[in-house]
Design a protein around this motif. Structure first.
Motif, short mmCIF file in Angstrom:
data_model
loop_
_atom_site.label_atom_id
_atom_site.label_comp_id
_atom_site.label_asym_id
_atom_site.label_seq_id
_atom_site.Cartn_x
_atom_site.Cartn_y
_atom_site.Cartn_z
N ASP A 105 -33.92 -91.27 19.91
CA ASP A 105 -32.69 -90.69 20.46
C ASP A 105 -32.66 -89.19 20.19
N VAL A 106 -32.02 -88.45 21.12
CA VAL A 106 -31.98 -86.99 21.00
C VAL A 106 -30.56 -86.49 21.25
N ARG A 107 -30.15 -85.53 20.47
CA ARG A 107 -28.89 -84.81 20.68
C ARG A 107 -29.21 -83.32 20.56
N THR A 108 -28.66 -82.50 21.46
CA THR A 108 -28.96 -81.07 21.45
C THR A 108 -27.69 -80.25 21.29
N PHE A 109 -27.83 -79.13 20.59
CA PHE A 109 -26.73 -78.20 20.36
C PHE A 109 -27.21 -76.78 20.61
N ARG A 110 -26.30 -75.96 21.10
CA ARG A 110 -26.52 -74.52 21.17
C ARG A 110 -25.39 -73.87 20.39
N ILE A 111 -25.75 -73.02 19.44
CA ILE A 111 -24.77 -72.32 18.62
C ILE A 111 -24.68 -70.88 19.15
N GLU A 112 -23.46 -70.41 19.36
CA GLU A 112 -23.25 -69.07 19.89
C GLU A 112 -22.29 -68.30 19.00
N ALA A 113 -22.42 -66.98 19.02
CA ALA A 113 -21.50 -66.10 18.30
C ALA A 113 -21.57 -64.73 18.95
N ASP A 114 -20.59 -63.93 18.68
CA ASP A 114 -20.53 -62.56 19.18
C ASP A 114 -21.78 -61.79 18.75
N ALA A 115 -22.31 -60.96 19.64
CA ALA A 115 -23.56 -60.23 19.36
C ALA A 115 -23.47 -59.36 18.12
N GLY A 116 -22.37 -58.66 17.94
CA GLY A 116 -22.21 -57.82 16.75
C GLY A 116 -22.18 -58.63 15.47
N GLU A 117 -21.48 -59.75 15.51
CA GLU A 117 -21.41 -60.63 14.34
C GLU A 117 -22.78 -61.24 14.04
N ARG A 118 -23.50 -61.63 15.08
CA ARG A 118 -24.84 -62.20 14.88
C ARG A 118 -25.75 -61.20 14.17
N LYS A 119 -25.73 -59.96 14.64
CA LYS A 119 -26.59 -58.95 14.03
C LYS A 119 -26.20 -58.70 12.58
N ARG A 120 -24.91 -58.62 12.32
CA ARG A 120 -24.44 -58.41 10.94
C ARG A 120 -24.92 -59.54 10.04
N ARG A 121 -24.76 -60.78 10.49
CA ARG A 121 -25.20 -61.94 9.69
C ARG A 121 -26.70 -61.92 9.45
N ALA A 122 -27.46 -61.69 10.51
CA ALA A 122 -28.92 -61.73 10.41
C ALA A 122 -29.45 -60.66 9.46
N LEU A 123 -28.89 -59.46 9.55
CA LEU A 123 -29.37 -58.38 8.68
C LEU A 123 -28.88 -58.53 7.25
N ALA A 152 -27.66 -77.30 26.48
CA ALA A 152 -27.56 -78.27 25.38
C ALA A 152 -26.43 -79.26 25.67
N ASP A 153 -26.47 -80.39 24.98
CA ASP A 153 -25.41 -81.39 25.10
C ASP A 153 -24.06 -80.80 24.70
N GLU A 154 -24.10 -79.95 23.68
CA GLU A 154 -22.85 -79.37 23.16
C GLU A 154 -23.08 -77.92 22.76
N VAL A 155 -22.12 -77.06 23.09
CA VAL A 155 -22.15 -75.65 22.71
C VAL A 155 -21.06 -75.44 21.67
N ILE A 156 -21.45 -74.77 20.57
CA ILE A 156 -20.51 -74.51 19.47
C ILE A 156 -20.43 -73.01 19.25
N ARG A 157 -19.23 -72.47 19.21
CA ARG A 157 -19.01 -71.06 18.88
C ARG A 157 -18.78 -70.97 17.39
N SER A 158 -19.55 -70.12 16.72
CA SER A 158 -19.37 -69.98 15.27
C SER A 158 -18.74 -68.66 14.92
#
Length: 158
Positions: A105-123, A152-158
């Motif tokens: 069985d397979v379940r898929t997710f895509r996690i999204e966030a604001d570009a500025g927030e993503r860069k801040r978190r990653a760095l 994806a089956d479900e998109v989540i905004r973080s």
């Protein structure tokens, strides 16, 4: 029956955090594409390795990438009877979903966030990523605009 959860989303969106929470809830082991991207230009190659290696029906695993030496490292064997959470940019493709479905069985997710927030978190997580941010972001843009990435089956905004 084996279970697979594929989690995709751009850098810094919260994939690893979500995968960790899901792992604690389900007991499933997390496989991180970060462990085997073959260098800073390896997004598409690692995405293909999910179907070819990580989800191989009889000898699943991956060749770890040695980021310090910038070369392939040791082979990491995975249990061919276990279920997994697989997370990273490039995890949710039609090919990877088909390979996982062939096993369970397979379940898929895509996690999204604001570009500025993503860069801040990653760095904040990896300050050395700053010099590679644009290189990686361009690969992500090509990947998400191309035919490989799928909904994806479900998109989540973080």
């Amino acid at each position: 029956m084996r279970r697979f959860v594929l989690i995709d989303g751009p850098s810094g969106s919260g994939k690893t955090t979500f995968a960790g929470e899901l792992s604690r809830e389900t007991g499933l082991t997390v496989v991180h594409l970060d462990d085997f991207y073959p260098g800073w230009y390896g997004l598409l190659a690692a995405s293909k390795m999910v179907a070819e290696d990580v989800l191989h029906p009889s000898r699943p695993g991956f060749r770890r990438w040695d980021w310090e030496k910038n070369e392939p490292g040791e082979w990491v064997a995975l249990d061919p009877d276990a279920s997994y959470i697989i997370e990273g940019v490039g995890a949710v493709t039609s090919r990877n979903i088909a390979a996982a479905r062939a096993l369970g069985d397979v379940r898929t997710f895509r996690i999204e966030a604001d570009a500025g927030e993503r860069k801040r978190r990653a760095l904040a997580r990896d300050p050395g990523f700053a010099r590679w941010w644009q290189v990686w972001a361009e690969q992500e843009d090509r990947y998400y605009a191309g035919p490989g990435a799928v909904e994806a089956d479900e998109v989540i905004r973080s």
